[in-house]
Design a protein around this motif. Sequence first.
Motif, mmCIF file in Angstrom:
data_model
loop_
_atom_site.group_PDB
_atom_site.id
_atom_site.type_symbol
_atom_site.label_atom_id
_atom_site.label_comp_id
_atom_site.label_asym_id
_atom_site.label_seq_id
_atom_site.Cartn_x
_atom_site.Cartn_y
_atom_site.Cartn_z
ATOM 1 N N VAL A 51 0.854 -1.198 0.000
ATOM 2 C CA VAL A 51 0.000 0.000 0.000
ATOM 3 C C VAL A 51 0.891 1.251 0.000
ATOM 4 O O VAL A 51 0.679 2.194 -0.775
ATOM 5 C CB VAL A 51 -0.940 0.012 1.239
ATOM 6 C CG1 VAL A 51 -1.668 1.348 1.354
ATOM 7 C CG2 VAL A 51 -1.955 -1.120 1.153
ATOM 8 N N GLY A 52 1.917 1.234 0.870
ATOM 9 C CA GLY A 52 2.847 2.369 0.968
ATOM 10 C C GLY A 52 3.580 2.603 -0.343
ATOM 11 O O GLY A 52 3.735 3.737 -0.800
ATOM 12 N N MET A 96 4.044 4.435 25.966
ATOM 13 C CA MET A 96 4.217 4.580 24.517
ATOM 14 C C MET A 96 3.226 5.577 23.925
ATOM 15 O O MET A 96 2.080 5.655 24.374
ATOM 16 C CB MET A 96 3.976 3.198 23.892
ATOM 17 C CG MET A 96 4.044 3.173 22.413
ATOM 18 S SD MET A 96 5.733 3.265 21.832
ATOM 19 C CE MET A 96 5.928 1.590 21.313
ATOM 20 N N GLY A 101 1.218 15.643 15.985
ATOM 21 C CA GLY A 101 1.141 15.890 14.543
ATOM 22 C C GLY A 101 1.040 14.626 13.714
ATOM 23 O O GLY A 101 0.890 14.686 12.495
ATOM 24 N N ASP A 102 1.111 13.471 14.358
ATOM 25 C CA ASP A 102 1.173 12.197 13.637
ATOM 26 C C ASP A 102 0.048 11.283 14.102
ATOM 27 O O ASP A 102 -0.140 11.110 15.308
ATOM 28 C CB ASP A 102 2.537 11.542 13.926
ATOM 29 C CG ASP A 102 2.921 10.517 12.882
ATOM 30 O OD1 ASP A 102 2.042 9.743 12.452
ATOM 31 O OD2 ASP A 102 4.103 10.490 12.492
ATOM 32 N N GLY A 107 1.722 0.605 13.582
ATOM 33 C CA GLY A 107 3.051 0.112 13.987
ATOM 34 C C GLY A 107 3.232 0.183 15.494
ATOM 35 O O GLY A 107 3.720 -0.764 16.119
ATOM 36 N N LYS A 108 2.809 1.303 16.067
ATOM 37 C CA LYS A 108 2.900 1.470 17.529
ATOM 38 C C LYS A 108 2.089 0.389 18.245
ATOM 39 O O LYS A 108 2.563 -0.210 19.208
ATOM 40 C CB LYS A 108 2.392 2.855 17.919
ATOM 41 C CG LYS A 108 2.106 3.012 19.404
ATOM 42 C CD LYS A 108 1.487 4.351 19.741
ATOM 43 C CE LYS A 108 0.042 4.535 19.314
ATOM 44 N NZ LYS A 108 -0.943 3.614 19.922
ATOM 45 N N LEU A 110 1.262 -2.498 17.226
ATOM 46 C CA LEU A 110 1.907 -3.802 17.071
ATOM 47 C C LEU A 110 3.060 -3.946 18.067
ATOM 48 O O LEU A 110 3.241 -4.996 18.695
ATOM 49 C CB LEU A 110 2.418 -3.924 15.630
ATOM 50 C CG LEU A 110 2.985 -5.252 15.197
ATOM 51 C CD1 LEU A 110 1.987 -6.366 15.475
ATOM 52 C CD2 LEU A 110 3.288 -5.216 13.698
ATOM 53 N N PHE A 151 5.813 8.393 12.041
ATOM 54 C CA PHE A 151 5.783 7.777 10.715
ATOM 55 C C PHE A 151 6.015 8.771 9.586
ATOM 56 O O PHE A 151 5.951 8.423 8.421
ATOM 57 C CB PHE A 151 4.466 7.026 10.516
ATOM 58 C CG PHE A 151 4.536 5.613 11.012
ATOM 59 C CD1 PHE A 151 4.625 4.552 10.132
ATOM 60 C CD2 PHE A 151 4.573 5.346 12.366
ATOM 61 C CE1 PHE A 151 4.727 3.246 10.575
ATOM 62 C CE2 PHE A 151 4.674 4.042 12.829
ATOM 63 C CZ PHE A 151 4.745 2.994 11.937
ATOM 64 N N MET A 178 13.164 5.362 23.930
ATOM 65 C CA MET A 178 13.288 4.604 22.680
ATOM 66 C C MET A 178 12.464 5.281 21.593
ATOM 67 O O MET A 178 11.405 5.856 21.877
ATOM 68 C CB MET A 178 12.788 3.170 22.866
ATOM 69 C CG MET A 178 13.721 2.341 23.712
ATOM 70 S SD MET A 178 13.289 0.587 23.661
ATOM 71 C CE MET A 178 13.751 0.161 21.977
ATOM 72 N N VAL A 179 12.955 5.227 20.353
ATOM 73 C CA VAL A 179 12.225 5.837 19.241
ATOM 74 C C VAL A 179 12.092 4.836 18.097
ATOM 75 O O VAL A 179 12.900 3.919 17.963
ATOM 76 C CB VAL A 179 12.934 7.120 18.718
ATOM 77 C CG1 VAL A 179 12.964 8.193 19.778
ATOM 78 C CG2 VAL A 179 14.333 6.818 18.207
ATOM 79 N N GLY A 180 11.044 5.013 17.270
ATOM 80 C CA GLY A 180 10.859 4.137 16.123
ATOM 81 C C GLY A 180 9.740 4.636 15.225
ATOM 82 O O GLY A 180 9.095 5.638 15.516
ATOM 83 N N GLY A 181 9.529 3.905 14.126
ATOM 84 C CA GLY A 181 8.533 4.285 13.121
ATOM 85 C C GLY A 181 9.158 4.142 11.746
ATOM 86 O O GLY A 181 10.385 4.169 11.632
ATOM 87 N N ALA A 182 8.307 4.025 10.726
ATOM 88 C CA ALA A 182 8.784 3.683 9.384
ATOM 89 C C ALA A 182 10.010 4.482 8.888
ATOM 90 O O ALA A 182 10.966 3.876 8.414
ATOM 91 C CB ALA A 182 7.630 3.779 8.390
ATOM 92 N N CYS A 204 12.216 -4.210 19.010
ATOM 93 C CA CYS A 204 11.932 -3.284 20.113
ATOM 94 C C CYS A 204 11.926 -4.041 21.438
ATOM 95 O O CYS A 204 12.476 -3.574 22.433
ATOM 96 C CB CYS A 204 10.598 -2.577 19.884
ATOM 97 S SG CYS A 204 10.175 -1.454 21.231
#
Length: 221
Positions: A51-52, A96, A101-102, A107-108, A110, A151, A178-182, A204
């Motif tokens: 999809v992305g 978490m 703004g997002d 993903g979070k 999950l 993301f 901790m940080v993350g996202g696509a 993670c």
Amino acid sequence: MTPEEILKGLYDETLVGNGPKVLDLTQEALGLDMEPQSLLFDALIPSLEEVGARFERGDFFVPEMLIAGRAMAGAMEVLRPLLADTGVETVGKFLMGTVKGDVHDIGKNLVNIMLEGAGFEVIDLGVQVAPETFLAKIEEHQPDIVGFSAFLTTTMPMFKANINALQKAGMRDEVIVMVGGAPVTQEYADAVGADGYAADASGCVRKAKALLKEKRARVSA
Ligand code: B12
């Protein structure tokens, strides 16, 4: 239907955002004793990746992305208890949220499921979480780790804003960040001064456990 047909069906129906069909196939798969992890990693996640890719090429627009995301989220509701139910003791507290703004939260969510499955107590602040909300909730819950999810390249700078806010409040040393996202990378995580980064949910969990172990060893030394 064979397991292969179900996986293909899940992939195709998520891609077109057919929520009811995705739910039916998820139930059918579970009835056949297929592994919840397989549904996730062999069909649902690859489908959202496609999809992305289509969005990037201009073949899909926001509505298509939205209905595909919803279709996956519906399946996740069914899979959630199965993925999290491993009966392990609490290993630490994880707060978490998706940054201000997002609105991306698949993903979070999950990551949260996997953390819960690994024995973490997870407090989820949802999406669009402002720095002052993170601060207030950290004070309230005293987590071992706080996770920031982003993301969009335009919302990733909120990691730094959140870390600055923690520093200003004198709370930076109290909590592991901790940080993350696509779009997030290890380099970006290092540049903003995060303690840890992971590209996916299982990474993670591994990283969170390792950081917690390090911190506990430091504290007791
Ligand atoms: C579904 C989706 C949406 C849905 C979100 C629904 C929802 N409830 O989440 C909707 C339609 C709302 C949406 C909106 C937009 N989106 Co969007 N979206 C996507 C899509 C297709 C899937 C994202 C997803 O959920 N993937 C599935 C999960 C499982 O992904 P994952 O990355 O593997 O997750 C893992 C890691 O990131 C990590 N992780 C996640 N969080 C954390 C946190 C921590 C602490 C750690 C350690 C790890 C970690 O673990 C996760 C699990 O393994 C992506 C494309 C893509 N494939 O990424 C675009 C994408 C993220 N969106 C994009 C864009 C541009 C937008 C919009 C700006 C579009 C627009 N013009 O309006 C808006 C922005 C809205 C906003 N203000 O937030 C771009 C971002 C480009 C960029 N680099 O900035 C992408 C990459 C699409 C593209 N290829 O261009 N989107």
